[in-house]
Design an enzyme around this catalytic site. Structure first.
Site, PDB file in Angstrom:
ATOM      1  N   HIS A 105       4.907  20.058  45.194  1.00  0.00           N
ATOM      2  CA  HIS A 105       4.992  19.992  43.731  1.00  0.00           C
ATOM      3  C   HIS A 105       4.617  21.347  43.149  1.00  0.00           C
ATOM      4  CE1 HIS A 105       4.923  18.608  39.704  1.00  0.00           C
ATOM      5  NE2 HIS A 105       3.780  17.950  39.668  1.00  0.00           N
ATOM      6  N   ASP A 151      10.197  26.919  41.047  1.00  0.00           N
ATOM      7  CA  ASP A 151       9.208  27.630  41.869  1.00  0.00           C
ATOM      8  C   ASP A 151       9.785  28.802  42.643  1.00  0.00           C
ATOM      9  OD1 ASP A 151       7.903  24.531  42.049  1.00  0.00           O
ATOM     10  OD2 ASP A 151       6.593  26.223  41.647  1.00  0.00           O
ATOM     11  N   HIS A 182      15.407  19.539  44.569  1.00  0.00           N
ATOM     12  CA  HIS A 182      14.649  18.886  43.495  1.00  0.00           C
ATOM     13  C   HIS A 182      14.991  17.417  43.481  1.00  0.00           C
ATOM     14  CE1 HIS A 182      12.960  18.077  39.513  1.00  0.00           C
ATOM     15  NE2 HIS A 182      12.286  19.174  39.688  1.00  0.00           N
TER      16      HIS A 182
HETATM   17  C1  SDX Z   1       8.447  20.908  41.309  1.00  0.00           C
HETATM   18  O1  SDX Z   1       9.523  16.409  39.675  1.00  0.00           O
HETATM   19  C2  SDX Z   1       9.496  17.494  39.036  1.00  0.00           C
HETATM   20  O2  SDX Z   1      10.023  17.619  37.960  1.00  0.00           O
HETATM   21  C3  SDX Z   1       8.752  18.601  39.735  1.00  0.00           C
HETATM   22  C4  SDX Z   1       8.827  19.961  39.057  1.00  0.00           C
HETATM   23  C5  SDX Z   1       8.095  19.935  37.720  1.00  0.00           C
HETATM   24  O3  SDX Z   1       8.440  20.753  36.862  1.00  0.00           O
HETATM   25  O4  SDX Z   1       7.132  19.163  37.591  1.00  0.00           O
HETATM   26  O5  SDX Z   1      10.154  20.319  38.827  1.00  0.00           O
HETATM   27  C6  SDX Z   1       8.140  21.034  39.873  1.00  0.00           C
HETATM   28  O6  SDX Z   1       7.772  20.193  41.998  1.00  0.00           O
HETATM   29  C7  SDX Z   1       9.642  21.640  41.857  1.00  0.00           C
HETATM   30  C8  SDX Z   1       9.860  21.345  43.379  1.00  0.00           C
HETATM   31  C9  SDX Z   1       8.909  22.304  44.147  1.00  0.00           C
HETATM   32  N1  SDX Z   1       8.944  21.953  45.618  1.00  0.00           N
HETATM   33  C10 SDX Z   1       9.594  22.702  46.504  1.00  0.00           C
HETATM   34  O7  SDX Z   1      10.306  23.666  46.209  1.00  0.00           O
HETATM   35  C11 SDX Z   1       9.389  22.244  47.960  1.00  0.00           C
HETATM   36  C12 SDX Z   1      10.762  22.263  48.686  1.00  0.00           C
HETATM   37  N2  SDX Z   1      11.603  21.165  48.068  1.00  0.00           N
HETATM   38  C13 SDX Z   1      11.687  19.959  48.842  1.00  0.00           C
HETATM   39  O8  SDX Z   1      10.471  19.547  49.439  1.00  0.00           O
HETATM   40  C14 SDX Z   1      12.429  18.855  48.090  1.00  0.00           C
HETATM   41  O9  SDX Z   1      13.558  19.415  47.581  1.00  0.00           O
HETATM   42  C15 SDX Z   1      11.719  18.081  47.000  1.00  0.00           C
HETATM   43  C16 SDX Z   1      10.458  17.451  47.459  1.00  0.00           C
HETATM   44  C17 SDX Z   1      11.439  18.966  45.845  1.00  0.00           C
HETATM   45  C18 SDX Z   1      12.662  16.980  46.532  1.00  0.00           C
HETATM   46  O10 SDX Z   1      12.942  16.258  47.647  1.00  0.00           O
HETATM   47  P1  SDX Z   1      13.796  14.903  47.606  1.00  0.00           P
HETATM   48  O11 SDX Z   1      14.552  14.745  46.357  1.00  0.00           O
HETATM   49  O12 SDX Z   1      12.904  13.790  48.012  1.00  0.00           O
HETATM   50  O13 SDX Z   1      14.887  15.194  48.669  1.00  0.00           O
HETATM   51  P2  SDX Z   1      14.734  14.838  50.157  1.00  0.00           P
HETATM   52  O14 SDX Z   1      13.424  15.387  50.680  1.00  0.00           O
HETATM   53  O15 SDX Z   1      15.001  13.370  50.311  1.00  0.00           O
HETATM   54  O16 SDX Z   1      15.915  15.690  50.805  1.00  0.00           O
HETATM   55  C19 SDX Z   1      17.267  15.265  50.648  1.00  0.00           C
HETATM   56  C20 SDX Z   1      18.050  16.122  51.622  1.00  0.00           C
HETATM   57  C21 SDX Z   1      17.423  16.132  53.029  1.00  0.00           C
HETATM   58  O17 SDX Z   1      18.461  16.418  53.955  1.00  0.00           O
HETATM   59  P3  SDX Z   1      19.048  15.170  54.849  1.00  0.00           P
HETATM   60  O18 SDX Z   1      17.852  14.527  55.537  1.00  0.00           O
HETATM   61  O19 SDX Z   1      19.710  14.250  53.834  1.00  0.00           O
HETATM   62  O20 SDX Z   1      20.014  15.849  55.791  1.00  0.00           O
HETATM   63  O21 SDX Z   1      18.008  17.484  51.172  1.00  0.00           O
HETATM   64  C22 SDX Z   1      17.318  18.286  52.110  1.00  0.00           C
HETATM   65  C23 SDX Z   1      16.505  17.338  52.986  1.00  0.00           C
HETATM   66  O22 SDX Z   1      16.247  17.893  54.229  1.00  0.00           O
HETATM   67  N3  SDX Z   1      16.433  19.166  51.358  1.00  0.00           N
HETATM   68  C24 SDX Z   1      16.125  20.400  51.746  1.00  0.00           C
HETATM   69  C25 SDX Z   1      15.266  20.905  50.751  1.00  0.00           C
HETATM   70  N4  SDX Z   1      15.087  19.958  49.793  1.00  0.00           N
HETATM   71  C26 SDX Z   1      15.819  18.886  50.177  1.00  0.00           C
HETATM   72  N5  SDX Z   1      16.473  21.092  52.832  1.00  0.00           N
HETATM   73  C27 SDX Z   1      15.949  22.366  52.937  1.00  0.00           C
HETATM   74  N6  SDX Z   1      15.110  22.908  52.008  1.00  0.00           N
HETATM   75  C28 SDX Z   1      14.760  22.210  50.911  1.00  0.00           C
HETATM   76  N7  SDX Z   1      13.934  22.767  50.001  1.00  0.00           N
END
Ligand code: SDX
Length: 454
Positions: A296, A391, A335
């Site tokens: 997050h 981020d 996201h």
């Molecule tokens: C913030 O909610 C908000 O609004 C939050 C925020 C705010 O202003 O409050 O916007 C701030 O938290 C921004 C996000 C910061 N976090 C990161 O950058 C960490 C990296 N991001 C990931 O951990 C992920 O994208 C999440 C947690 C942000 C969202 O994850 P989801 O929606 O639960 O997606 P998922 O984990 O189910 O992934 C779906 C697919 C997967 O692939 P498959 O298993 O389907 O093959 O997308 C892939 C994931 O592996 N994926 C990524 C990825 N994010 C998703 N693959 C590589 N790198 C990534 N960053």
């Protein structure tokens, strides 16, 4: 200089509108006739927790709106003080209202007793978000009487029942009598939150964050400067010198961009605590705790570490192949809501590149970031809706302003406290304690075995 930054922001808006259509109607923005049916995934994905007029995130179009205003326009023309007033009060302030609000914030920035209490603790050994939470707890004791018996909310007015009496075997059907509900005036004078408390927190958190940063560096905190605005004061209390106009505007834009973002994890955590009628200081403490997590709020630090690990734009592809082969997530991308380009990244990216012109030492990182963005969007943009999020560039922006990486997440909290408080105040007007369900997957009818028989 301000005009130049405004042009960069409006150019980013034109690009966003061209790619997503400027008048994309909200997918789901209407009054709700509870109970509502929605498809819910793990982590409450898709669940509708409440109605809100504070802000709207359109994930498919990549749009962010605060009280009806597009965040691009607010970044181009407004200030964090004005946006905070808008989030809390629902309308942009008149000149007089804004002047009064700024004076309120200026007065409440001074928290010497809180800083003295902070300095008597081993801050240098603490995580910055833990220190911030400790500071908010000291603020709670200094600025409120919430620990006194007479300050407790009048729970006798609650239409209360043991929320577990809601039949869990059936789908919720909005059963009226089992609602832990307070009508508008039932909160009485001892509301767990009021505007003055929100002003206290919004005004004082930058002072606490800056003081923690300086104490950890073995320096004394710096008193807020009476002539500086919120963003400039924050930088002044961190560095001990007034920022340039460019730095002040960029920090102000960054604070606007982080102020609110729907029901994200930290906002939801804040509201869950507030819904029990615990006080707002505890609620904000829960928000700070949730924001600390690398999925997050901590992702901008991880994104900078990734760029430093890559080292040069020529290494991006090989690095990325390795990470993906190990099924590791790339920080700053993806996201839960945005399946299009995060509008905040659309603004922070050009600002990071603009700042890098004055800071050659950050140029390699910025060039590496551009290639990583191109590569990630090429591979996963259309196919998986994975784009840079807020981020990815926020850390670069702060780094080019000479801010240490351990300040990145506290800066997020300094801004997000506006959204946390605005949504808490709004929710408590028609409070209902948050109480989702967990589907039981355990066993039944197990017979107890004495220890000797196990
Ligand atoms: C913030 O909610 C908000 O609004 C939050 C925020 C705010 O202003 O409050 O916007 C701030 O938290 C921004 C996000 C910061 N976090 C990161 O950058 C960490 C990296 N991001 C990931 O951990 C992920 O994208 C999440 C947690 C942000 C969202 O994850 P989801 O929606 O639960 O997606 P998922 O984990 O189910 O992934 C779906 C697919 C997967 O692939 P498959 O298993 O389907 O093959 O997308 C892939 C994931 O592996 N994926 C990524 C990825 N994010 C998703 N693959 C590589 N790198 C990534 N960053």
């Amino acid at each position: 200089m301000i005009d130049h930054i405004r042009k960069l922001i409006l150019e980013a808006k034109r690009k966003a509108d061209a790619e997503s259509g400027s008048n994309v109607e909200p997918q789901f923005a209407q009054k709700i006739d509870w109970p509502v049916t929605c498809t819910v995934g793990p982590g409450l994905e898709g669940a509708i927790a409440c109605e809100s007029a504070v802000g709207y995130v359109n994930g498919s179009a990549g749009k962010l709106i605060y009280r009806g205003y597009d965040v691009f326009d607010l970044c181009a023309y407004s200030t964090f003080e004005e946006v905070t007033y808008l989030l809390l009060h629902g309308e942009l302030p008149t000149e007089e209202e804004l002047d009064n609000f700024k004076a309120e914030l200026c007065r409440r920035r001074h928290v010497p007793r809180t800083l003295r209490q902070l300095m008597s603790n081993p801050i240098e050994e603490m995580n910055d978000m833990a220190a911030l939470r400790l500071g908010v707890d000291f603020l709670r004791r200094t600025h409120s009487k919430v620990d006194t018996i007479e300050a407790r909310p009048r729970s006798e007015t609650a239409i209360s029942s043991d929320e577990d009496s809601i039949p869990m075997e059936k789908a919720p059907y909005g059963e009226k009598k089992a609602i832990y509900e307070f009508t508008k005036n039932a909160l009485g004078p001892n509301k767990p939150v009021d505007l003055a408390t929100c002003y206290d927190l919004i005004a004082a958190m930058p002072t606490i964050v800056a003081a923690v940063h300086r104490i950890k560096a073995g320096k004394l905190p710096i008193e807020p400067h009476p002539d500086l605005g919120h963003a400039a004061n924050f930088l002044y209390m961190i560095r001990g010198e007034k920022p340039s106009l460019l730095e002040e505007k960029v920090m102000d834009v960054a604070l606007i961009l982080h102020a609110d973002h729907g029901m994200n994890a930290s906002t939801f955590a804040t509201m869950v605590v507030a819904s029990t009628l615990s006080d707002i200081y505890f609620s904000i403490g829960a928000g700070i705790a949730a924001l600390n997590g690398p999925l997050h709020g901590g992702a901008n630090e991880a994104a900078i570490k990734a760029l430093q690990e890559i080292g040069h734009k020529d290494n991006v592809r090989a690095w990325l192949d390795g990470k993906l082969a190990r099924k590791e997530k790339i920080p700053g991308f993806g996201h839960r809501v945005y399946k299009a380009y995060d509008p905040r990244a659309r603004i922070l990216g050009p600002l990071a590149k603009e700042l890098a012109k004055e800071h050659p030492e950050c140029r390699t990182l910025t060039e590496t970031a551009e290639v990583l963005e191109e590569e990630m969007v090429r591979r996963f943009g259309e196919s998986k809706g994975i784009f840079p999020n807020v981020d990815f560039y926020s850390g670069l922006v702060y780094m080019t302003m000479g801010l240490d990486h351990h300040l990145f997440t506290p800066i997020f909290a300094v801004s997000r406290v506006a959204g946390w408080t605005a949504r808490t105040i709004e929710y408590l007007e028609n409070n209902r304690i948050f109480r989702p369900r967990a589907v039981y997957t355990g066993s039944f009818d197990k017979k107890y075995k004495p220890l000797a028989e196990r």
